[in-house]
Design an enzyme around this catalytic site. Structure first.
Site, short mmCIF file in Angstrom:
data_model
loop_
_atom_site.label_atom_id
_atom_site.label_comp_id
_atom_site.label_asym_id
_atom_site.label_seq_id
_atom_site.Cartn_x
_atom_site.Cartn_y
_atom_site.Cartn_z
N ASP A 257 0.87 -1.16 0.00
CA ASP A 257 0.00 0.00 0.00
C ASP A 257 0.91 1.22 0.00
O ASP A 257 2.08 1.15 0.37
CB ASP A 257 -0.98 0.01 1.17
CG ASP A 257 -2.18 0.93 0.85
OD1 ASP A 257 -2.08 1.73 -0.10
OD2 ASP A 257 -3.19 0.87 1.57
C1 BGC Z 1 -5.01 3.31 -0.26
C2 BGC Z 1 -5.03 2.31 -1.39
C3 BGC Z 1 -4.78 3.01 -2.70
C4 BGC Z 1 -3.46 3.74 -2.62
C5 BGC Z 1 -3.13 4.49 -3.89
C6 BGC Z 1 -3.73 4.16 -0.29
O1 BGC Z 1 -3.81 5.21 0.64
O2 BGC Z 1 -5.09 2.65 0.99
O3 BGC Z 1 -6.26 1.63 -1.40
O4 BGC Z 1 -4.80 2.10 -3.75
O5 BGC Z 1 -3.52 4.69 -1.57
O6 BGC Z 1 -3.99 5.57 -4.06
#
Ligand code: BGC
Length: 839
Positions: A257
């Site tokens: 993540d």
């Molecule tokens: C989120 C993800 C997301 C990523 C990219 C993170 O803060 O938890 O679900 O895909 O950001 O935007």
């Protein structure tokens, strides 16, 4: 166990029946050829190239390696549309209904079509990997990203997720099933240590991931921010290497993540393939150095690189390897599909004969969200559709002009909100001398540029200031409030007058997400006239943004129209309701209630909306309430209105779909994917704030309907509930050890679709199991008077438990009741099944 050798996870509706053995053999041969191309490419890379490939080069992509014919792999959020690599409306995306809505269709085949559309969108935008689906569970209705996950039930989540992943991959695009695992709330999400016993982890939280890995063979996964039982998921050797890859055979690529990878050795040895975003990550040079220092074995790096190359090969980004999909599915019409999913997702939870509306009735449409629709949830799931059909637009198009009146009634928000309606804005980027470097369009007055996501021609080195500028045309005369959201210096000018010139410092709340999602601040007011445009400018010189670990610029121009006396507004709405045959009130949550980045504090509708519904219902007994929310809200008036329709965050075509359903062109097709509590206190889990960094999943297996069953509490509406416009009789249930065949008859006067649900209830359970669990479902369609059969496989897992002593699944012999019906509590037929086994 007796002859129960049906597929472990069911899912009969998502796999194409055309999958012949011949095709499978051909696929295998192709897979082997791809694997050879991957091995050949890997063999030519040196350590520096390999470690570079594992690190994001920017916010959304990996570096290209031309020496092996590897293109830059591009990723993008996810899950209801494909935003692309820029956070901007310049390149719009189809916005489908939110994940709770997709799950409410209980239709994996429809989820598969949604996936195919998203693959089509991804290809249009040059995206190889979609950062979706979110298959965390609705553990508590307070979870901020509840709207972005499917269901409280692992089986339903697994089935919808399987359909979705198959669909995206049908289009030759990868997914990252996320967030592995137990990212079920937002509070302290980067650090929280979720303490979960093994059985609960296996039977509930891992189950959807396992089902999707088995049934859809996803090409990617995203590990969660949080820890599970003392170890961050970005470094969780046991769950990633041993369970996901070892036991389940996942052969895809594991992406962190965003900004979750914090330790080079821990991450790579914990099974993390790719650290996102870049360019500053714990991989790249740091990983090469760790290998050279003898801290990390190069074969571990090779394993990660192989996974990335395999993903690249599958999506067609590696020369010399045949992509997994060579023939694309037929193109889909995005607007039409968004509308279809929306109407299939709406859940009619109560109907005292008010719906569908009969021809010729006059309608009073009431509510701020009826005019300014809330079609998607906040955070990374946000996309920018090129149009939005609000309920007012939808009903205006569908009804004669003199049959529809509108009143705002109550505003769900008394805060300033992003400058959308009435504003035409752009962001002008200048260098230190004031020369214009570039411009970007700006829906909602929000500058949300992360990483290299800057307008054409602009770089952090040269960017000195941003001016949000354009016009505002008020739709009401009066005092309009303007303000800012974000940190740093601002000069705000409206109609030639400076309303604010000052600096907003970072408060005690040191979370940068606060600047992104945080509180809007009022900076001044201007007296404006309806329909007369004025110039607006918000000037923001940059601070140290470029030096942050992840450079970004985030601030917004916010606005609130003239505040009217709330009692007067409600009285006006009640008057409009009294004058019409039917009153339709649209109530909603706001982006300050449901969003990524924080959890909810309660389940109340914001503002005076409960008072509004009560006043309207008192004025007109034929009041229909439409609930525009991604997750449960308390509805204390629900028994006093004629109908309640849950419309979720319905996507760009929500208003058109609403008109279809209200006027009866289509029936609402949704069933609750999650129990709708009467009050927050009744929800099984009401605590999502960690204590000393830990959040204990003390309720174990008993979340959602499992907990309601055990406590004997009656929710507002049970799991699986939802009414259509026809009626159904359940005529027969035949059971074999592998499957159940259910005959249902459409006993109403119009065609309809029924979601036949099957629950398994162990009799005299001694294994601590919930009273019932969803084990299968099927959608069937029939005309008036017709009968139709639903066949539902019995998944082996429905009769197994995770045995913590042996560390494996065990079938539990004994007697089981099979319940089939319209919802968890509306059981129409039962039968008994005896299962032999090993215990
Ligand atoms: C989120 C993800 C997301 C990523 C990219 C993170 O803060 O938890 O679900 O895909 O950001 O935007």
């Amino acid at each position: 166990m007796s002859a129960l050798h049906a597929r472990r996870h069911g899912g009969t509706t998502v796999t194409d029946p055309t999958g012949t053995r011949h095709e499978e053999a051909r696929d295998e041969a192709r897979e082997e050829a791809r694997e050879r191309a991957v091995a050949a490419a890997l063999a030519t890379l040196d350590l520096d190239a390999k470690t570079r490939l594992l690190a994001g080069q920017d916010m959304w992509s990996l570096p290209a390696l031309p020496e092996i014919g590897l293109k830059s792999l591009v990723m993008s959020d996810g899950p209801i549309g494909v935003r692309g690599v820029r956070w901007t409306a310049d390149d719009p995306s189809v916005a489908l209904p939110s994940p709770t809505a997709l799950a409410a269709t209980w239709d994996p085949a429809l989820a598969r079509r949604a996936g195919r559309l998203l693959a089509q969108e991804a290809r249009r935008k040059g995206v190889h990997v979609l950062l979706a689906p979110t298959v965390n569970l609705h553990r508590s209705p307070l979870g901020g990203r509840h709207f972005e996950a499917y269901s409280e039930d692992p089986y339903l989540t697994g089935e919808i997720g399987t359909g979705y992943v198959l669909g995206v991959q049908d289009g030759g695009v990868g997914t990252t099933v996320k967030h592995f695992v137990a990212n079920d709330a937002e509070t302290d999400r980067f650090t929280v240590d979720n303490r979960i016993d093994d059985r609960t982890l296996r039977e509930i939280y891992l189950a959807p991931f396992e089902a999707i890995v088995e049934n859809a063979r996803p090409w990617g996964i995203m590990t969660a921010y949080n820890q599970v039982n003392g170890r961050t998921m970005t470094e969780h050797h046991h769950l990633v290497n041993e369970v996901l890859r070892g036991e389940w055979g996942f052969d895809g690529c594991n992406v962190s993540d965003w900004m979750a990878a914090r330790d080079t050795k821990g991450a790579v040895e914990g099974g993390l393939d790719v650290a996102m975003p870049g360019p500053r990550t714990v991989y790249g040079e740091a990983l090469a150095a760790a290998v050279r220092a003898g801290e990390v074995d190069e074969t571990v790096v090779d394993g990660a690189v192989r996974n990335v190359l395999r993903l690249a090969a599958r999506v067609g980004a590696l020369d010399g390897a045949e992509p997994a999909v060579t023939e694309l599915p037929a193109p889909l019409d995005g607007d039409a599909l968004a509308r279809e999913i929306a109407r299939r997702s709406f859940v009619l939870v109560r109907n005292q004969g008010a719906l569908p509306l009969t021809r010729g009735r006059t309608v009073a449409l009431i509510g701020a969200a009826a005019r300014d629709a809330r079609v998607l949830g906040g955070g990374s799931a946000q996309v920018f559709p090129d149009h939005i059909v609000s309920p007012l637009d939808g009903l205006t198009a569908a009804l004669p002009a003199d049959a529809l009146a509108y009143a705002v009634g109550a505003d769900p928000s008394d805060e300033l909100t992003p400058a959308g309606q009435g504003f035409t804005l752009r962001a002008v980027c200048r260098d230190a001398e004031g020369n214009v470097l570039g411009e970007g369009s700006l829906p909602g007055g929000q500058v949300q540029w992360i990483g290299d996501d800057l307008p054409e021609g602009v770089t952090y080195d040269t960017l000195h200031s941003i001016e949000v500028t354009g016009t505002f045309t008020p739709r009401e005369s009066g005092e309009h409030a303007f303000g800012t959201r974000g940190l740093g210096a601002f000069t705000l000018t409206v109609a030639g007058e400076i309303l604010y010139d000052g600096v907003q410092e970072m408060g005690d709340e040191a979370d940068p997400f606060e600047a992104f999602f945080g509180a809007p601040l009022e900076r001044g007011k201007a007296a404006l006239t309806e329909g007369v445009p004025v110039e607006v400018s918000l000037f923001h010189p940059l601070g140290q943004e470029h030096a942050a670990p992840l450079p970004g610029v985030m601030f917004s121009l916010v606005h609130l129209g003239p505040r009217r006396d709330p009692d007067e507004l409600i009285a006006e709405a009640a008057e409009a309701a009294r004058a019409a045959d039917t009153a339709i009130v649209v109530v909603a949550t706001t982006e300050r209630v449901e969003s990524e980045g924080f959890d909810r504090a309660d389940l109340k509708l914001p503002g005076r909306q409960d008072d509004l519904v009560r006043a309207v219902a008192a004025a007109n007994p034929d009041t229909v309430v439409v609930v525009n929310a991604g997750s449960p809200v308390e509805m204390p008036w629900r028994d006093d209105v004629a109908a309640v329709l849950l419309s979720w965050f319905p996507g760009q075509e929500g208003g058109a779909a609403l008109a279809d359903v209200l006027l009866g062109a289509e029936e609402p097709g949704g069933r609750l994917p999650t129990t709708w509590p009467a009050a927050l206190a009744d929800a099984p889990v009401t605590e999502v704030t960690p204590v000393n960094g830990e959040l204990h999943y003390r309720e174990g297996l008993f979340t959602g309907y499992r907990a309601y069953d055990r406590a004997g509490t009656t929710p507002a509406y049970p799991f699986g509930h939802g009414l259509g416009y026809t009626t159904w009789a359940y005529e027969a249930l035949e059971l074999s050890p592998e499957s159940a065949t259910i005959r249902v008859r459409n006993t109403g006067s119009r065609p309809g679709r029924e979601t036949v649900q099957l629950y398994v209830a162990p009799v005299d359970d001694r294994m601590g199991r919930p009273a019932r669990r969803l084990a299968g479902f099927a959608g069937v369609e029939a005309g008036p008077g017709e009968t139709v059969e639903a066949e539902i496989g019995l998944p082996r897992r429905a009769f197994e438990i995770w045995d913590e002593k042996t560390g494996g699944w065990t079938a539990i012999s004994g007697t089981y009741e099979i319940h089939v019906g319209r919802s968890l509590t509306d059981t129409r037929l039962r039968a008994t099944l005896t299962v032999g086994g090993t215990d």
